[in-house]
Structure formats: structure tokens, C-alpha cells
Motif scaffolding. Structure first.
Motif, PDB file in Angstrom:
ATOM      1  N   VAL A  53     -41.649  -0.993 -10.020  1.00  0.00           N
ATOM      2  CA  VAL A  53     -42.924  -0.509  -9.714  1.00  0.00           C
ATOM      3  C   VAL A  53     -44.020  -1.057 -10.383  1.00  0.00           C
ATOM      4  N   TYR A  54     -44.356  -1.701 -10.848  1.00  0.00           N
ATOM      5  CA  TYR A  54     -45.536  -2.656 -11.532  1.00  0.00           C
ATOM      6  C   TYR A  54     -45.361  -3.909 -12.532  1.00  0.00           C
ATOM      7  N   GLN A  55     -46.246  -5.091 -12.331  1.00  0.00           N
ATOM      8  CA  GLN A  55     -46.152  -6.219 -13.287  1.00  0.00           C
ATOM      9  C   GLN A  55     -47.593  -6.401 -13.262  1.00  0.00           C
ATOM     10  N   VAL A  56     -47.550  -7.320 -13.968  1.00  0.00           N
ATOM     11  CA  VAL A  56     -49.322  -7.694 -14.252  1.00  0.00           C
ATOM     12  C   VAL A  56     -48.793  -9.142 -15.155  1.00  0.00           C
ATOM     13  N   ASN A  57     -49.371  -9.846 -14.924  1.00  0.00           N
ATOM     14  CA  ASN A  57     -49.822 -11.041 -15.732  1.00  0.00           C
ATOM     15  C   ASN A  57     -50.201 -10.563 -17.149  1.00  0.00           C
ATOM     16  N   VAL A  58     -50.046 -11.019 -17.983  1.00  0.00           N
ATOM     17  CA  VAL A  58     -51.128 -10.677 -19.376  1.00  0.00           C
ATOM     18  C   VAL A  58     -51.167 -11.995 -20.433  1.00  0.00           C
ATOM     19  N   GLY A  59     -50.412 -12.700 -19.699  1.00  0.00           N
ATOM     20  CA  GLY A  59     -50.786 -14.351 -20.810  1.00  0.00           C
ATOM     21  C   GLY A  59     -50.227 -14.924 -21.532  1.00  0.00           C
ATOM     22  N   ASP A  60     -50.200 -14.261 -22.899  1.00  0.00           N
ATOM     23  CA  ASP A  60     -50.214 -14.983 -23.840  1.00  0.00           C
ATOM     24  C   ASP A  60     -48.369 -13.624 -24.834  1.00  0.00           C
ATOM     25  N   ARG A  61     -47.667 -13.461 -25.089  1.00  0.00           N
ATOM     26  CA  ARG A  61     -46.624 -12.879 -26.027  1.00  0.00           C
ATOM     27  C   ARG A  61     -47.869 -11.689 -26.723  1.00  0.00           C
ATOM     28  N   SER A  62     -48.276 -12.066 -27.578  1.00  0.00           N
ATOM     29  CA  SER A  62     -48.491 -11.353 -28.473  1.00  0.00           C
ATOM     30  C   SER A  62     -49.802  -9.928 -27.496  1.00  0.00           C
ATOM     31  N   THR A  63     -50.506 -10.614 -26.645  1.00  0.00           N
ATOM     32  CA  THR A  63     -51.433  -9.686 -25.623  1.00  0.00           C
ATOM     33  C   THR A  63     -50.359  -8.719 -24.815  1.00  0.00           C
ATOM     34  N   ALA A  64     -48.871  -9.533 -24.347  1.00  0.00           N
ATOM     35  CA  ALA A  64     -47.605  -8.705 -24.138  1.00  0.00           C
ATOM     36  C   ALA A  64     -47.543  -7.566 -24.794  1.00  0.00           C
ATOM     37  N   LEU A  65     -46.431  -8.305 -25.676  1.00  0.00           N
ATOM     38  CA  LEU A  65     -46.179  -6.386 -26.558  1.00  0.00           C
ATOM     39  C   LEU A  65     -47.158  -6.266 -27.033  1.00  0.00           C
ATOM     40  N   LYS A  66     -48.652  -5.968 -27.478  1.00  0.00           N
ATOM     41  CA  LYS A  66     -49.519  -4.877 -27.965  1.00  0.00           C
ATOM     42  C   LYS A  66     -49.814  -4.104 -26.382  1.00  0.00           C
ATOM     43  N   ILE A  67     -49.481  -4.442 -24.994  1.00  0.00           N
ATOM     44  CA  ILE A  67     -49.995  -3.429 -23.918  1.00  0.00           C
ATOM     45  C   ILE A  67     -48.601  -2.990 -23.431  1.00  0.00           C
ATOM     46  N   GLU A  68     -47.368  -3.502 -24.004  1.00  0.00           N
ATOM     47  CA  GLU A  68     -45.802  -3.512 -24.057  1.00  0.00           C
ATOM     48  C   GLU A  68     -46.209  -1.465 -24.912  1.00  0.00           C
ATOM     49  N   TYR A  69     -46.509  -2.188 -26.324  1.00  0.00           N
ATOM     50  CA  TYR A  69     -46.671  -1.051 -27.400  1.00  0.00           C
ATOM     51  C   TYR A  69     -47.295   0.513 -26.872  1.00  0.00           C
ATOM     52  N   GLN A  70     -48.824   0.461 -26.605  1.00  0.00           N
ATOM     53  CA  GLN A  70     -49.588   1.452 -26.033  1.00  0.00           C
ATOM     54  C   GLN A  70     -48.734   1.961 -24.557  1.00  0.00           C
ATOM     55  N   ILE A  71     -47.958   1.026 -23.805  1.00  0.00           N
ATOM     56  CA  ILE A  71     -47.685   1.741 -22.080  1.00  0.00           C
ATOM     57  C   ILE A  71     -46.487   2.967 -22.906  1.00  0.00           C
ATOM     58  N   LYS A  72     -46.137   3.253 -23.573  1.00  0.00           N
ATOM     59  CA  LYS A  72     -44.069   2.781 -23.850  1.00  0.00           C
ATOM     60  C   LYS A  72     -45.417   4.160 -25.111  1.00  0.00           C
ATOM     61  N   GLN A  73     -46.049   3.898 -25.264  1.00  0.00           N
ATOM     62  CA  GLN A  73     -46.228   5.402 -26.175  1.00  0.00           C
ATOM     63  C   GLN A  73     -47.151   6.872 -25.124  1.00  0.00           C
ATOM     64  N   LEU A  74     -47.755   6.375 -24.078  1.00  0.00           N
ATOM     65  CA  LEU A  74     -47.641   6.953 -22.589  1.00  0.00           C
ATOM     66  C   LEU A  74     -46.746   8.496 -22.629  1.00  0.00           C
ATOM     67  N   SER A  75     -47.333   9.629 -21.851  1.00  0.00           N
ATOM     68  CA  SER A  75     -46.828  10.252 -21.650  1.00  0.00           C
ATOM     69  C   SER A  75     -46.040  10.268 -19.943  1.00  0.00           C
ATOM     70  N   LYS A  76     -45.217  10.767 -19.191  1.00  0.00           N
ATOM     71  CA  LYS A  76     -44.589   9.919 -18.309  1.00  0.00           C
ATOM     72  C   LYS A  76     -45.859  10.275 -17.030  1.00  0.00           C
ATOM     73  N   GLN A  77     -46.610  10.880 -17.591  1.00  0.00           N
ATOM     74  CA  GLN A  77     -47.514  11.636 -16.397  1.00  0.00           C
ATOM     75  C   GLN A  77     -49.227  10.291 -16.228  1.00  0.00           C
ATOM     76  N   LYS A  78     -48.942   9.969 -17.531  1.00  0.00           N
ATOM     77  CA  LYS A  78     -49.529   8.671 -17.550  1.00  0.00           C
ATOM     78  C   LYS A  78     -49.259   6.805 -17.170  1.00  0.00           C
ATOM     79  N   LYS A  79     -48.175   6.552 -16.992  1.00  0.00           N
ATOM     80  CA  LYS A  79     -46.426   6.052 -16.588  1.00  0.00           C
ATOM     81  C   LYS A  79     -47.238   6.527 -15.232  1.00  0.00           C
ATOM     82  N   GLU A  80     -46.852   7.316 -14.762  1.00  0.00           N
ATOM     83  CA  GLU A  80     -46.927   7.202 -13.139  1.00  0.00           C
ATOM     84  C   GLU A  80     -47.591   6.791 -12.443  1.00  0.00           C
ATOM     85  N   ARG A  81     -49.595   7.593 -13.388  1.00  0.00           N
ATOM     86  CA  ARG A  81     -50.877   6.988 -12.887  1.00  0.00           C
ATOM     87  C   ARG A  81     -51.236   5.391 -13.000  1.00  0.00           C
ATOM     88  N   LEU A  82     -50.793   5.196 -13.668  1.00  0.00           N
ATOM     89  CA  LEU A  82     -50.758   3.609 -13.820  1.00  0.00           C
ATOM     90  C   LEU A  82     -49.739   2.618 -12.673  1.00  0.00           C
TER      91      LEU A  82
END
Length: 99
Positions: A53-82
Motif C-alpha cells: 500500500v506504500y513504497q518509497v525509495n529511501v536510498g541507503d540501508r542506514s536511512t531505510a533502517l532509521k525510517i523503518e524504526y520510526q514508522i514501526k513506532q507509530l500508531s495504526k491511525q498514523k500509519k493509515e495517514r502515511l
């Protein structure tokens, strides 16, 4: 000479029960197929009706891991907004202050 730097993607999968799973990969189509085949994330085992339902090129693995961690901390409602807003990389970096 071939450049061996991988391009990483962040993705969000929706299950038939409407749960959302966030992950990173260098090949979104391959990773989705692996999830459908029961390989990988325990959260998705047994779920056959999976869709990206969503994908984005984030470049390098380090950035990908950081963003993944941040998104996994979001509530379901905020993920739905994303998922609804489909932000590009620049917007994600600003939202999560990963600069």
C-alpha cells in the motif's frame, strides 16, 4: 566497473484483516512474494492476501533502517495517514527529523 551500492526501499503491506506491516528491502516485488510464501516476518505468516500500500525509495540501508524504526513506532491511525498521504523521501525525512 559495476557499482555495488544497493538502493533500499521502505514498504508497507496491508493484510486482509487490515493490519499494516512495515519493512525494508532492495526489491519490493521479490520481498512481497517471499511474504506471500511465508518466508520472513512472523507477523505475516499465514496471511495470503497481502498488498503493498506504500513504497518509497529511501536510498541507503542506514536511512531505510532509521525510517523503518520510526514508522514501526507509530500508531495504526498514523500509519493509515502515511498510507493515505504517500509522502516522498524528503517529506519522510522532515517528518521524522532524519537529516
Amino acid at each position: 566497473m559495476k557499482n555495488n551500492v544497493s538502493v533500499w526501499f521502505l514498504y508497507i503491506i496491508r493484510t486482509a484483516k487490515q493490519s499494516l506491516y512495515t519493512g525494508i528491502t532492495t526489491d519490493v516485488a521479490r520481498r512481497l512474494q517471499q511474504h506471500k510464501n511465508g518466508k520472513g516476518a512472523k507477523h505475516l505468516k499465514g496471511h495470503k492476501d497481502l498488498s503493498i500500500v506504500y513504497q518509497v525509495n529511501v536510498g541507503d540501508r542506514s536511512t531505510a533502517l532509521k525510517i523503518e524504526y520510526q514508522i514501526k513506532q507509530l500508531s495504526k491511525q498514523k500509519k493509515e495517514r502515511l498510507v493515505l498521504q504517500q509522502p516522498n523521501l524528503e517529506q519522510l525525512l522532515l517528518d521524522f527529523l532524519i537529516l
